[in-house]
Design an enzyme around this catalytic site. Structure first.
Site, PDB file in Angstrom:
ATOM      1  N   GLU A   1       1.279   5.301 -12.050  1.00  0.00           N
ATOM      2  CA  GLU A   1       1.662   4.467 -13.180  1.00  0.00           C
ATOM      3  C   GLU A   1       0.493   4.454 -14.170  1.00  0.00           C
ATOM      4  OE1 GLU A   1       3.668   0.620 -12.294  1.00  0.00           O
ATOM      5  OE2 GLU A   1       3.083   1.114 -10.243  1.00  0.00           O
TER       6      GLU A   1
ATOM      7  N   ARG B   1      -2.093   4.283   3.633  1.00  0.00           N
ATOM      8  CA  ARG B   1      -3.007   4.097   2.512  1.00  0.00           C
ATOM      9  C   ARG B   1      -4.460   4.215   2.969  1.00  0.00           C
ATOM     10  NH1 ARG B   1      -1.060   1.032  -2.065  1.00  0.00           N
ATOM     11  NH2 ARG B   1      -3.219   0.418  -2.423  1.00  0.00           N
TER      12      ARG B   1
ATOM     13  N   LYS C   1      -5.402  -3.555  -9.865  1.00  0.00           N
ATOM     14  CA  LYS C   1      -5.620  -3.490 -11.314  1.00  0.00           C
ATOM     15  C   LYS C   1      -5.829  -4.890 -11.886  1.00  0.00           C
ATOM     16  CE  LYS C   1      -2.672   0.544 -11.310  1.00  0.00           C
ATOM     17  NZ  LYS C   1      -1.290   0.998 -11.356  1.00  0.00           N
TER      18      LYS C   1
END
Length: 771
Positions: free
Chosen positions: A267, A482, A492
């Site tokens: 993204e 992950r 973020k």
């Protein structure tokens, strides 16, 4: 009623309640139990109940559920071994109708293994290993006997085989002796050969082992688990085959030529971090390892949070890590096609316009939409009104009619956002969601392996459902664990808070673990890729200590960073008997371990500067550096210096030393050699430590005050008046050096003519004080 139904087949009340929380699973289990009761009566034994539960939980495509339940109810499938074979069969034969005779052969229906057959099979296996058994006795691996007997009698009961093995071994060897009861001594470990010492450390879930395989070798190994292009793996949980699947796969192969295709789909609303490095390495690396290609596709479906600087930085980081995208694409490239497919989804009765608010449909048990069954034509008209901007944000969404694996019902496909898009401008005021967009973009780009992190497993069912509902090519989704690091945050939102509060300068502050920050600090891309290789392509989430990444950096920088000399806290030293009337030139090897890689020259003159910490007036036990009566060597010069006079300022602080020098070949060998600079360049040096004090700054149990309360006040120390030798004069931003005895340093982009700035990447050795 359902709770009683589930506890009635042997589930504990806790397990039954947990099952009820998953609407899809509980509906299928209820159907299976009622079907079995109609055949067996209301009282089902626990063994049958367990088989029913396992069949429902493990069979993701329910179209064959009634078929399997029939075999369980008729007691033709009696064991978990048979059930596993049955599930394997229906997954690998997705096209109806099933060949009943072939199915029954595959899962042992009607096969009866007699005690005599078990006895004969075990006897044959023991006879085969009789000599080793007599030598090793009860230290022999009995599991080997079990495995071989099972392979001879596929459908035999495991417990019966074990009892027979135990009986026959006892008959052969007699009761255990004291020697049999002693633990088997481990063979002495052979010392590794020199080549073996070069094995890289592999870290999986915090455990360190050794591994010589490169990332590409590991990824070629992963290929064994994955389907080949065009041979979609029907054993993949949830993969649904439709009557059009084979034709679509044939068309897919004609387009791709059978080549592996992956994609990295970030993204563009933030900077990539260390966790993304694993995703980049996996997607690009898997394609490269198998002769394929990888797309860089921006998932730009949320215009409110997307900025051009993120698009640029993401591509820069992918290329910095050494990967070149086959093509750079955007989800927005396909907005027209995605909208056309949304209309088709409505026409097929699989999507509807809904007016529930966002808060009403959050969580896993929201109330069903009262608009779920609205007429198709009405949804088509309302969706067109959404596109024309006749609804405000939050007043209408387009939802898909499916239940996801985690029980979430009817995910949103489109929502209204009156925000111009950086690429499409004001053309759209409706934007597709990840759940709708991702699988369809994978289909358009003919991705063969959609590799994503484990949290997207709950979206796998919607991924397959949507492609198949629209009758388009359906790739296969695979999930991996992950990669996380301790002592940092990568969210973020949290990094933005750190920037806003002034805790860090920006996304590329070298104390962060964004990729831009790691580059600025001086981490080589090879070190990051090596770190990802050592973590491995694990399914489980891996949480690593930062010092493991630092170790990878040291390995690479030791080979890449030429040596230089710098002094952080300078102390002036005047050599009173300097042996020449002008400066001497000293040759310093760029890489002392390999002098074939060249030398650089540094001046040596009567005034030099050493580290303040390399001199003491009072000598402690164990102190080996310069002191009155204790000479030291100056590295690379061939001279030893001895203190003659200590000069202090009015406050008593040592500001200068007067020394004499002697050729090292005639002087007594000194206890130490220290670095120095002469005719140096002034520079600023930034020394970094961990940004947070605790391993898990986001964990409220560890840091009750929140991550902003856990900042390390000593995470940055700036040395304004450091000195470095002139060999670095032509350095450019991101050039890397080893400053002898101090660590590895990288030139910062803040550097200007006349003012060089260096960031310490890592120290020469791991700090023993670090956890």
């Amino acid at each position: 009623e359902a709770l009683g139904l589930f506890t009635g087949i042997g589930l504990s009340e806790a397990k039954a309640r947990e099952t009820l929380r998953n609407g899809a699973l509980s509906a299928l289990l209820r159907r299976a139990v009622l079907q079995a009761r109609s055949a067996l009566g209301p009282a089902l034994d626990k063994a049958t109940g367990t088989l029913l539960y396992n069949a429902v939980a493990r069979l993701k495509d329910p179209k064959h559920l009634g078929f399997l339940v029939g075999y369980i109810a008729r007691r033709e499938i009696l064991t978990d071994l048979q059930l596993t074979a049955a599930l394997e069969y229906v997954r690998s034969h997705p096209l109806e109708p099933l060949d009943v005779a072939d199915f029954e052969r595959a899962c042992g229906v009607g096969v009866c293994v007699t005690p005599e057959q078990i006895e004969e099979a075990v006897e044959a296996v023991i006879s085969k290993h009789r000599a080793e058994l007599l030598v090793e006795r009860y230290h022999f691996n009995m599991g080997l006997l079990m495995g071989e007997a099972r392979s001879r009698l596929q459908w035999a009961d495991g417990k019966t085989i074990k009892n027979e093995v135990d009986l026959q071994v006892l008959h052969l060897l007699g009761p255990k002796t004291e020697a049999d009861l002693e633990k088997k001594s481990k063979a002495a470990k052979a010392r590794p050969a020199p080549a073996e010492k070069q094995k890289a450390a592999v870290v999986e879930n915090g455990e360190v082992g050794t591994e010589t395989r490169s990332l590409l070798e590991q990824l070629r190994g992963e290929a064994l688990k994955f389907h080949k292009p065009g041979e979609q793996n029907y054993k993949t949980e949830g993969y649904v085959v439709t009557p059009n699947t084979m034709a679509l796969l044939k068309q897919h192969l004609a387009i791709t030529g059978g080549q592996v295709r992956t994609r990295f789909p970030p993204e563009p609303n933030g900077i990539l971090h260390i966790g993304h490095a694993k995703a980049i390495n996996f997607n690009f690396g898997y394609a490269k390892a198998n002769g394929g290609l990888c797309f860089l596709r921006y998932d730009d479906t949320n215009p409110e949070k997307e900025e051009e600087k993120y698009f640029t930085a993401i591509r820069e980081m992918v290329e910095w890590l050494g990967y070149q995208p086959y093509a750079v694409t955007h989800a927005s490239d396909y907005f027209d096609q995605l909208y056309t497919w949304a209309l088709e989804l409505i026409r097929r009765g699989q999507a509807y316009v809904c007016h529930q608010k966002v808060d009403e449909i959050k969580g896993h048990n929201p109330p069903p939409s009262p608009w779920r069954d609205r007429p198709v034509e009405e949804s088509l008209l309302l969706f067109e009104d959404m596109r024309k901007g006749k609804f405000g944000e939050g007043e209408a969404t387009l939802r898909m009619k499916l239940v996801m694996e985690d029980g979430k019902m009817d995910p949103v496909a489109y929502r209204v956002k009156f925000t111009p898009h950086h690429r499409t401008g004001d053309k759209w005021c409706i934007y597709p969601t990840y759940d709708y967009t991702h699988c369809l973009c994978d289909s358009i780009e003919h991705i063969t392996h959609s590799l994503c992190t484990k949290e997207f497993q709950a979206r796998r069912s919607s991924y397959f459902w949507l492609c198949n509902t629209l009758d388009v090519y359906c790739p296969v989704q695979w999930e991996y664990g992950r990669l996380n690091l301790l002592y940092t945050v990568v969210s973020k939102r949290k990094i933005i808070r750190l920037v806003e509060t002034g805790a860090v300068r920006d996304w590329d502050d070298p104390r962060l673990f964004t990729l831009t920050a790691l580059r600025r600090r001086g981490f080589p891309p090879e070190a990051i890729n090596n770190f990802c290789a050592r973590v491995g392509v694990t399914v489980a989430q891996a949480t690593m200590e930062p010092h493991l990444l630092e170790a990878c950096a040291r390995e690479v920088l030791n080979e890449q960073a030429p040596r230089a000399m710098a002094v952080l806290e300078p102390l002036k030293v005047t050599i009173t008997n300097f042996p020449a009337t002008k400066a001497l030139e000293v040759l310093v090897p760029n890489f002392p371990a390999d002098e074939s890689r060249g030398f650089h020259k540094v001046p040596f003159q009567p005034t030099v500067y050493i580290e303040e910490t390399d001199f003491r007036e009072e000598v402690d036990k164990g102190y080996k550096r310069l002191a009155p009566g204790q000479p030291v060597g100056l590295r690379h010069t061939g001279y030893v210096i001895a203190v003659q006079n200590v000069i202090k300022d009015a406050s008593g602080r040592v500001i200068e030393l007067e020394v004499t020098c002697t050729k090292s070949d005639v002087a007594e060998k000194p206890k130490a050699f220290i670095h120095w600079v002469s005719e140096p360049l002034a520079c600023e040096v930034r020394l970094y430590e961990r940004l947070f004090l605790h391993k898990n700054p986001e964990d409220p149990s560890e840091v009750p005050g929140g991550f902003l309360s856990d900042l390390n006040p000593d995470s940055l120390r700036v040395v304004h008046n450091a000195l470095v030798d002139c060999s670095v004069l032509s350095a450019r931003p991101f050039d890397k050096f080893q400053f002898e005895r101090l660590g590895y340093f990288s030139m910062d982009p803040d550097s200007e003519e006349g003012k060089m700035v260096f960031n310490r990447t890592v120290t020469l050795k791991e700090d023993p004080g670090k956890a």
